[in-house]
Design a protein around this motif. Sequence first.
Motif, PDB file in Angstrom:
ATOM      1  N   UNK A   1      -4.028   3.610  13.458  1.00 20.54           N
ATOM      2  CA  UNK A   1      -4.524   4.641  12.530  1.00 20.54           C
ATOM      3  C   UNK A   1      -3.410   4.472  11.097  1.00 20.54           C
ATOM      4  N   UNK A   2      -1.960   4.404  11.509  1.00 19.53           N
ATOM      5  CA  UNK A   2      -1.185   3.975  10.395  1.00 19.53           C
ATOM      6  C   UNK A   2      -1.381   2.764   9.512  1.00 19.53           C
ATOM      7  N   UNK A   3      -1.733   1.869  10.079  1.00 21.83           N
ATOM      8  CA  UNK A   3      -2.185   0.613   9.458  1.00 21.83           C
ATOM      9  C   UNK A   3      -3.367   0.623   8.717  1.00 21.83           C
ATOM     10  N   UNK A   4      -4.148   1.333   9.347  1.00 22.84           N
ATOM     11  CA  UNK A   4      -5.672   1.770   8.537  1.00 22.84           C
ATOM     12  C   UNK A   4      -5.559   2.469   7.307  1.00 22.84           C
ATOM     13  N   UNK A   5      -4.444   3.379   7.455  1.00 24.13           N
ATOM     14  CA  UNK A   5      -4.157   4.338   6.055  1.00 24.13           C
ATOM     15  C   UNK A   5      -3.429   3.228   5.278  1.00 24.13           C
ATOM     16  N   UNK A   6      -2.539   2.538   5.599  1.00 25.04           N
ATOM     17  CA  UNK A   6      -1.776   1.725   4.748  1.00 25.04           C
ATOM     18  C   UNK A   6      -2.704   0.506   4.301  1.00 25.04           C
ATOM     19  N   UNK A   7      -3.937   0.346   4.705  1.00 21.37           N
ATOM     20  CA  UNK A   7      -4.922  -0.627   4.208  1.00 21.37           C
ATOM     21  C   UNK A   7      -5.479  -0.043   2.888  1.00 21.37           C
ATOM     22  N   UNK A   8      -5.692   1.097   2.650  1.00 17.57           N
ATOM     23  CA  UNK A   8      -6.075   1.875   1.467  1.00 17.57           C
ATOM     24  C   UNK A   8      -5.130   1.322   0.488  1.00 17.57           C
ATOM     25  N   UNK A   9      -3.865   0.892   0.556  1.00 15.50           N
ATOM     26  CA  UNK A   9      -2.931   0.738  -0.433  1.00 15.50           C
ATOM     27  C   UNK A   9      -2.985  -0.995  -0.751  1.00 15.50           C
ATOM     28  N   UNK A  10      -3.770  -1.479   0.180  1.00 14.39           N
ATOM     29  CA  UNK A  10      -4.070  -2.996   0.126  1.00 14.39           C
ATOM     30  C   UNK A  10      -2.854  -3.891   0.709  1.00 14.39           C
ATOM     31  N   UNK A  11      -2.851  -5.100   0.317  1.00 18.13           N
ATOM     32  CA  UNK A  11      -2.105  -6.028   0.984  1.00 18.13           C
ATOM     33  C   UNK A  11      -0.593  -5.764   0.954  1.00 18.13           C
ATOM     34  N   UNK A  12      -0.114  -5.229   0.000  1.00 24.64           N
ATOM     35  CA  UNK A  12       1.242  -5.032  -0.279  1.00 24.64           C
ATOM     36  C   UNK A  12       1.549  -3.865   0.541  1.00 24.64           C
TER      37      UNK A  12
END
Length: 101
Positions: free
Chosen positions: A65-76
């Motif tokens: 879930x955390x990385x799925x949320x971070x995916x919204x910010x893109x690769x960086x």
Amino acid sequence: MDEHTMINSDVSPILLLLPVCFSGGFAMGIVYFCTIRITADMIVSGQRPMLVIALAIGRLALLVCGFALALQAGGFGILVTLAGVIGGREMIIRIKWGARP
């Protein structure tokens, strides 16, 4: 919302998102690796096998879930979140297990 709007850096300022991603990753790292320690202690002592399974599934769900949320910010965002998780891991190793650099 089309793909050009989602990719446009003016929509979500990256300089504001990256510290949030790092902080979230750091918190996830702390929780994840503390939970590993608790799970390992429970396995060694033979306590509550169903709770051990639930903790393992829960900590993996936290990372997903955390990385799925971070995916919204893109690769960086993902890279900075990963750096936060590794930073949380290093902090837990140094504090809980007494490892020195």
